[in-house]
Structures are given as structure tokens and as C-alpha cells.
Design a protein around this motif. Sequence first.
Motif, short mmCIF file in Angstrom:
data_model
loop_
_atom_site.label_atom_id
_atom_site.label_comp_id
_atom_site.label_asym_id
_atom_site.label_seq_id
_atom_site.Cartn_x
_atom_site.Cartn_y
_atom_site.Cartn_z
N LEU A 17 17.67 32.33 35.50
CA LEU A 17 16.75 32.21 36.63
C LEU A 17 17.50 31.73 37.87
O LEU A 17 17.29 32.23 38.97
CB LEU A 17 15.59 31.26 36.30
N ARG A 18 18.37 30.75 37.68
CA ARG A 18 19.20 30.24 38.78
C ARG A 18 20.09 31.35 39.33
O ARG A 18 20.22 31.52 40.54
CB ARG A 18 20.06 29.07 38.29
N GLU A 19 20.67 32.14 38.44
CA GLU A 19 21.53 33.24 38.86
C GLU A 19 20.75 34.29 39.64
O GLU A 19 21.22 34.81 40.64
CB GLU A 19 22.21 33.88 37.65
N CYS A 20 19.57 34.60 39.18
CA CYS A 20 18.75 35.62 39.82
C CYS A 20 18.24 35.17 41.20
O CYS A 20 18.29 35.93 42.16
CB CYS A 20 17.56 35.94 38.91
N ILE A 21 17.80 33.92 41.29
CA ILE A 21 17.23 33.42 42.54
C ILE A 21 18.33 32.98 43.51
O ILE A 21 18.18 33.09 44.72
CB ILE A 21 16.23 32.28 42.25
N GLY A 22 19.45 32.50 42.97
CA GLY A 22 20.58 32.17 43.82
C GLY A 22 20.69 30.70 44.21
O GLY A 22 21.58 30.32 44.95
N VAL A 23 19.78 29.87 43.70
CA VAL A 23 19.85 28.43 43.96
C VAL A 23 19.45 27.70 42.68
O VAL A 23 18.71 28.23 41.86
CB VAL A 23 18.93 27.98 45.12
N ILE A 70 11.54 22.28 43.04
CA ILE A 70 11.51 23.32 42.04
C ILE A 70 12.94 23.54 41.54
O ILE A 70 13.85 23.75 42.34
CB ILE A 70 10.94 24.64 42.60
N LEU A 71 13.11 23.46 40.22
CA LEU A 71 14.41 23.62 39.59
C LEU A 71 14.46 24.94 38.85
O LEU A 71 13.49 25.34 38.21
CB LEU A 71 14.66 22.49 38.59
N ARG A 101 14.04 38.60 45.08
CA ARG A 101 14.77 37.85 44.05
C ARG A 101 13.82 37.06 43.16
O ARG A 101 14.04 36.92 41.97
CB ARG A 101 15.83 36.95 44.67
N TYR A 102 12.72 36.55 43.72
CA TYR A 102 11.72 35.84 42.92
C TYR A 102 10.94 36.82 42.06
O TYR A 102 10.61 36.53 40.90
CB TYR A 102 10.76 35.05 43.81
N LYS A 103 10.64 37.99 42.62
CA LYS A 103 9.92 39.01 41.85
C LYS A 103 10.73 39.40 40.62
O LYS A 103 10.19 39.54 39.52
CB LYS A 103 9.65 40.23 42.73
N GLU A 104 12.01 39.55 40.78
CA GLU A 104 12.90 39.89 39.66
C GLU A 104 12.93 38.75 38.64
O GLU A 104 12.83 38.98 37.43
CB GLU A 104 14.31 40.20 40.17
N ALA A 105 13.05 37.53 39.09
CA ALA A 105 13.16 36.38 38.19
C ALA A 105 11.88 36.17 37.38
O ALA A 105 11.95 35.83 36.20
CB ALA A 105 13.48 35.12 38.99
#
Length: 82
Positions: free
Chosen positions: A9-15, A3-4, A40-44
Motif C-alpha cells: 500500500l505504501r509503495e502504491c500510494i507513494g508515502v 493515516i499510515l 494511486r489511491y484507487k489502485e491501492a
Amino acid sequence: MKILYFSWLRECIGVSFEEYSTEQTTLLGLINELVDREPRYKEAFKNLARIKVAIDHELIDDMNTTISEANEIAFFPPMTGG
């Protein structure tokens, strides 16, 4: 599957990516599973209208698309030109 995550989205999830196994069969099922994992996924994923998705490098519009055979899922914001 891989999963990319791109842009905010990268900033929010952190990876930028993760290897992930799921029993979910649809994209929406996967998203709901991720949202239930951590805040963090809920926010993204709080506004799916702001997210584009490609499954194995093919853009999709239907969140009920099957992911059973997917090798890669990419989440990114809509692109704009200038």
C-alpha cells in the motif's frame, strides 16, 4: 488524523503516512474520499478484501466503523506467518 500505509500500500500510494482532515464519519467514507482524490489511491484500495485496518492501534473488521474520534488509521496487508 494520521493515516499510515504499510507494505505494498505504501509503495502504491507513494508515502508511508500523511496527515489528513476529513468530514467523513466512517472508514468506508474515508476510503471512498481517498479513492476519489487520485488514481494511486484507487489502485491501492481496489480490493478491500486484501486490506486490514487498525484505528488507534485496534484492528477492525467493519468498514462502517466510525472514525470521528480517530487519531490514527493504519492500512496494511494481511500478515502471514512462517
